[in-house]
Structures are given as C-alpha cells and as structure tokens.
Design an enzyme around this catalytic site. Sequence first.
Site, PDB file in Angstrom:
ATOM      1  N   TYR A   1      35.732  -6.648 -12.172  1.00 47.94           N
ATOM      2  CA  TYR A   1      36.329  -5.170 -12.049  1.00 47.94           C
ATOM      3  C   TYR A   1      37.682  -5.513 -11.171  1.00 47.94           C
ATOM      4  CZ  TYR A   1      37.324  -0.227 -10.814  1.00 47.94           C
ATOM      5  OH  TYR A   1      37.812   0.855 -10.514  1.00 47.94           O
TER       6      TYR A   1
ATOM      7  N   LYS B   1      41.596  -5.237 -12.351  1.00 44.02           N
ATOM      8  CA  LYS B   1      42.620  -3.969 -11.741  1.00 44.02           C
ATOM      9  C   LYS B   1      43.698  -4.609 -11.194  1.00 44.02           C
ATOM     10  CE  LYS B   1      40.283  -0.402 -12.876  1.00 44.02           C
ATOM     11  NZ  LYS B   1      40.757   0.571 -14.138  1.00 44.02           N
TER      12      LYS B   1
ATOM     13  N   SER C   1      43.140   0.206  -9.372  1.00 40.38           N
ATOM     14  CA  SER C   1      42.287   0.571  -8.214  1.00 40.38           C
ATOM     15  C   SER C   1      42.695  -0.172  -6.938  1.00 40.38           C
ATOM     16  CB  SER C   1      40.870   0.294  -8.484  1.00 40.38           C
ATOM     17  OG  SER C   1      39.797   0.236  -7.503  1.00 40.38           O
TER      18      SER C   1
END
Length: 252
Positions: A152, A156, A139
């Site tokens: 998160y 990533k 991401s």
Amino acid sequence: MELGLSGKRAVVTGGSKGIGRAIALGLAEEGVDVAICARSDGPLQEARTVIEAAGVRAHAETCDVGDAAALNGFLDNAHAALGGVDIFVSNVSALGAGDDLDAWQANISLDLMGAVHGVRRVAPWMAEAGGGSIVLISSIAGIEAGSTAAPYAATKAALISYSKSLAISLAPQGIRVNAVAPGSIEFEGGVWDRARKHNPERYQRTLARIPFGRMGRPEEVADAVTYLVSERAGWVSGACLSVDGAQHKAIF
C-alpha cells in the site's frame, strides 16, 4: 470565494462512499456534473441520488477499476453522459493490509494502474478541450514509512511520483495534475470506523500520533480536492497536498 467550477464535468472513481463520495458531493455542490463508479451498485445509486439532489447531472456505473477494459468503458460512458470530462479524480484503492504477492498485485492493479489507465483515457479529451485538472488520491503512507503494509505504502508513493511526472508532461496541453495525501480518515463503515469498534488498540495507537487528537473527516479531503481542481488553483500543478492534521510529521 468564487471557484469557477459551475458547469464543469468530473469523474470520480471509487465515488460511492468515504472520501470519494465526499469529493463527488463537494464538486456537485459547486455546480459540477459528476460521474462516479464503484463495485457495489447499492451505495453507488444512493450516492447518485444525493449528487442529483444538488441540481447537477449524475452518472453512476458499477466498474472494477482494476480491469482496464471495464474502466475504459465506464469512462467512455461518463464522457458521453456528461458531454466531456474537465476533472478526473482517481480515488479507488485496494486498501491492502497484507504484504504477500496478492496484496502487491491488488494495490498495483487498483491504486496505480487504475490511475494510469484512467489518465491515459481522459487526458486526450482534456487536451482537445483546451485543458483540465487531474487529482490522484495518494496517502501519507506514501510520504513517510510507518505501520502501513509495504504494498500500500509503495503504491501510494508511486502515485505521488506519477502525478509530478504528469504535471510536467501534460502542462503544454493545459492540464494540471496534483496529488492529495490524506492521513487517517474516519467514516461509517471505513477502515478506522471498523478499527475503533473491533481493534481499539490499533485505533488509539494511531490516534495518539495525530497532533490534533482526532481522525480526519472525508469532507476535509474533499475541500482540498475541490480547491485544487478549481480556477483558484490555476497555478498549482505538481504539488502533493497532505490533508492529515500534521499526522505524518508526528510519525517519529
């Protein structure tokens, strides 16, 4: 452009909806046999039907990618059903929005360790067959700090670093490894579809940071992945390809 994918065999985790589904269907349209997994059986079987409609073999199985034994079982079954694995796309994500220990555990278990366990299972098969291609879906949150929660974003970022290390270590076996970093991608039932309906302030704030003035589409990510696993990208390994309409360039 001939991509040289017809007859290849691919595994896509988290392949029942959104980006994963689009990747699975994009590969199927190029003549690739595809195995997919997800937690919910309904959407999984619907995706399987659409994949088979492209005229290729499909294998679909419910699986918690965060459970290493379950993931290995799915991969073994996919290998048997397709007769091999030439392409592995690690796409599943916890999408954790929190910053507590549970969020850290969920993102590490699914996003990072799901990729690690998956690669460790499929890489020997690819090496034995003379090569293959692996894509880890990361991401832009792993490239630039923004409003995304730390678990998160950090996970990533780890996937991008992991893909670069793999690109070096697996090159002697003829295995290419790349990462793809999508920006904000909207699809029915997804994070940004829900935000548009229930949190329009957040949706508009994010939209304002995208230079093209719109959210991305799953098919745009799928097209990038299809290229990366194809023969046309035969000298591309260790890359992280952003698919975000320059969104991460405009964060600041």
